[in-house]
Scaffold this motif. Structure first.
Motif, short mmCIF file in Angstrom:
data_model
loop_
_atom_site.label_atom_id
_atom_site.label_comp_id
_atom_site.label_asym_id
_atom_site.label_seq_id
_atom_site.Cartn_x
_atom_site.Cartn_y
_atom_site.Cartn_z
N PHE A 1 1.05 -1.59 -0.07
CA PHE A 1 -0.05 -0.03 0.18
C PHE A 1 0.67 1.24 0.49
O PHE A 1 1.11 2.38 -0.99
CB PHE A 1 -0.46 -0.10 1.51
CG PHE A 1 -1.42 1.12 1.08
CD1 PHE A 1 -3.28 1.39 0.21
CD2 PHE A 1 -1.62 2.44 1.78
CE1 PHE A 1 -3.42 2.21 0.00
CE2 PHE A 1 -2.66 3.65 1.96
CZ PHE A 1 -3.88 3.87 0.88
N PRO A 2 2.15 1.59 0.89
CA PRO A 2 2.40 2.77 0.73
C PRO A 2 3.21 2.67 -0.54
O PRO A 2 3.66 3.61 -0.75
CB PRO A 2 3.89 2.84 1.87
CG PRO A 2 3.47 1.27 2.49
CD PRO A 2 2.34 0.30 1.81
N ILE A 3 4.11 1.28 -1.31
CA ILE A 3 4.31 1.76 -2.29
C ILE A 3 3.80 2.13 -3.43
O ILE A 3 4.07 2.97 -4.28
CB ILE A 3 5.12 0.05 -2.74
CG1 ILE A 3 6.13 -0.20 -1.45
CG2 ILE A 3 5.87 0.60 -3.89
CD1 ILE A 3 6.37 -1.35 -2.11
N LEU A 4 2.64 2.01 -3.52
CA LEU A 4 1.46 2.18 -4.38
C LEU A 4 1.33 3.71 -4.19
O LEU A 4 1.12 4.72 -5.07
CB LEU A 4 0.54 1.52 -4.58
CG LEU A 4 0.22 0.35 -5.18
CD1 LEU A 4 -1.14 -1.10 -4.25
CD2 LEU A 4 0.83 -0.23 -6.66
N ILE A 5 1.35 3.84 -2.68
CA ILE A 5 0.88 5.53 -2.65
C ILE A 5 2.28 6.64 -3.05
O ILE A 5 2.33 7.58 -3.46
CB ILE A 5 1.21 5.97 -1.28
CG1 ILE A 5 -0.62 5.40 -0.84
CG2 ILE A 5 1.02 7.14 -0.44
CD1 ILE A 5 -1.89 5.66 -1.35
N LEU A 6 2.95 5.41 -3.03
CA LEU A 6 4.77 6.60 -3.37
C LEU A 6 4.43 6.35 -4.85
O LEU A 6 5.14 7.26 -5.88
CB LEU A 6 5.91 5.60 -3.00
CG LEU A 6 6.43 6.25 -1.51
CD1 LEU A 6 7.48 4.83 -0.89
CD2 LEU A 6 6.36 7.77 -1.26
N GLY B 1 1.57 6.33 -6.67
CA GLY B 1 1.11 7.62 -7.65
C GLY B 1 1.24 8.79 -6.75
O GLY B 1 1.00 9.54 -8.02
N LEU B 2 1.49 9.61 -6.02
CA LEU B 2 2.73 10.72 -5.85
C LEU B 2 3.74 10.74 -6.73
O LEU B 2 3.33 12.31 -7.11
CB LEU B 2 3.04 10.51 -4.95
CG LEU B 2 2.48 10.93 -3.20
CD1 LEU B 2 3.32 10.66 -2.33
CD2 LEU B 2 1.07 11.64 -3.44
#
Length: 239
Positions: free
Chosen positions: A90-95, A97-98
């Motif tokens: 999840f945090p990897i996908l957030i990064l 996305g950013l």
């Protein structure tokens, strides 16, 4: 003669063949289906113009692949394992996305004059492109994981699995030429696929949480390639 046939059928590579055929079939049908949906919806850039449609599309194919390979992926498909992978990614996908939303637009625009006649979809797409790409990569990784796990179960040496996957993954990307893409684009993606295909078995079988590393590496390539494309095909700076 009969003994030789029996021995051939019992050979590890022969026992792996159904898994390879199933993966090739799923990949082929999903690719055909993508273009069929794009045509029905009258889209030019499917991922970019209908991101939620294709998130759902490839999520469905991921679930189909998980069901088809449920025995090979029994350890990975437990509720606990899936939850842990989701939490870790999840945090990897957030990064990602950013990066695609805030950083990638900072690079120079791609020139329509420098772009190839039939440019790949990502060249002129927005950050929305990477949303369905996330489930497309998930679908591919499920099939790769199934091949690796099945081959390992059959006691095939990891280096042979690596060469097999590099050949298969690279060969599939050669078919991009049939879609009219330039030879440079096909060569670049095929080379990357061969390298990734060779490395994937080592990630899955030798590295803890190999799926997460393989998924992240796969996705990172697309971002790096997008950056490189923006730099190499940038609109010329005005004097």
């Amino acid at each position: 003669m009969v003994g030789a046939v029996v021995a051939l059928r019992q050979a590890p590579i022969a026992q792996l063949f159904p898994t390879l055929l199933t993966a090739a079939f799923l990949w082929t049908i999903s690719s055909w289906g993508y273009y069929a949906v794009v045509e029905v919806l009258g889209l030019e850039r499917g991922y970019d113009q209908a991101p939620f449609t294709f998130v759902t599309y490839y999520l469905a194919w991921s679930l189909i692949a998980m069901f088809a390979f449920r025995r090979a992926l029994a350890r990975e498909l437990t509720t606990v394992s899936i939850a842990n992978h989701a939490i870790a990614l999840f945090p990897i996908l957030i990064l990602i996305g950013l990066f695609s939303t805030l950083v990638l637009p900072l690079f120079p625009d791609i020139s329509v004059f420098r772009a190839p006649p039939n440019p790949p979809e990502f060249m002129f797409s927005s950050a929305w492109y990477y949303l369905p790409k996330s489930t497309d990569i998930l679908f591919q990784q499920v099939m790769i994981a199934a091949i690796v796990r099945t081959a390992d179960h059959l006691k095939i040496r990891i280096v042979y699995i690596a060469f097999l996957l590099a050949t298969m993954f690279g060969g599939i990307h050669l078919t991009l030429a049939l879609d009219g893409f330039t030879s440079l684009y096909v060569a670049r993606f095929t080379a990357a696929a061969v390298i990734f295909g060779f490395c994937a078995p080592f990630l899955y079988l030798r590295v803890k949480h190999g799926f997460r590393w393989a998924y992240t590496a796969h996705f990172t390539f697309y971002l790096l390639d997008a950056v490189l494309t923006h730099l190499l095909l940038a609109v010329p700076a005005s004097s």
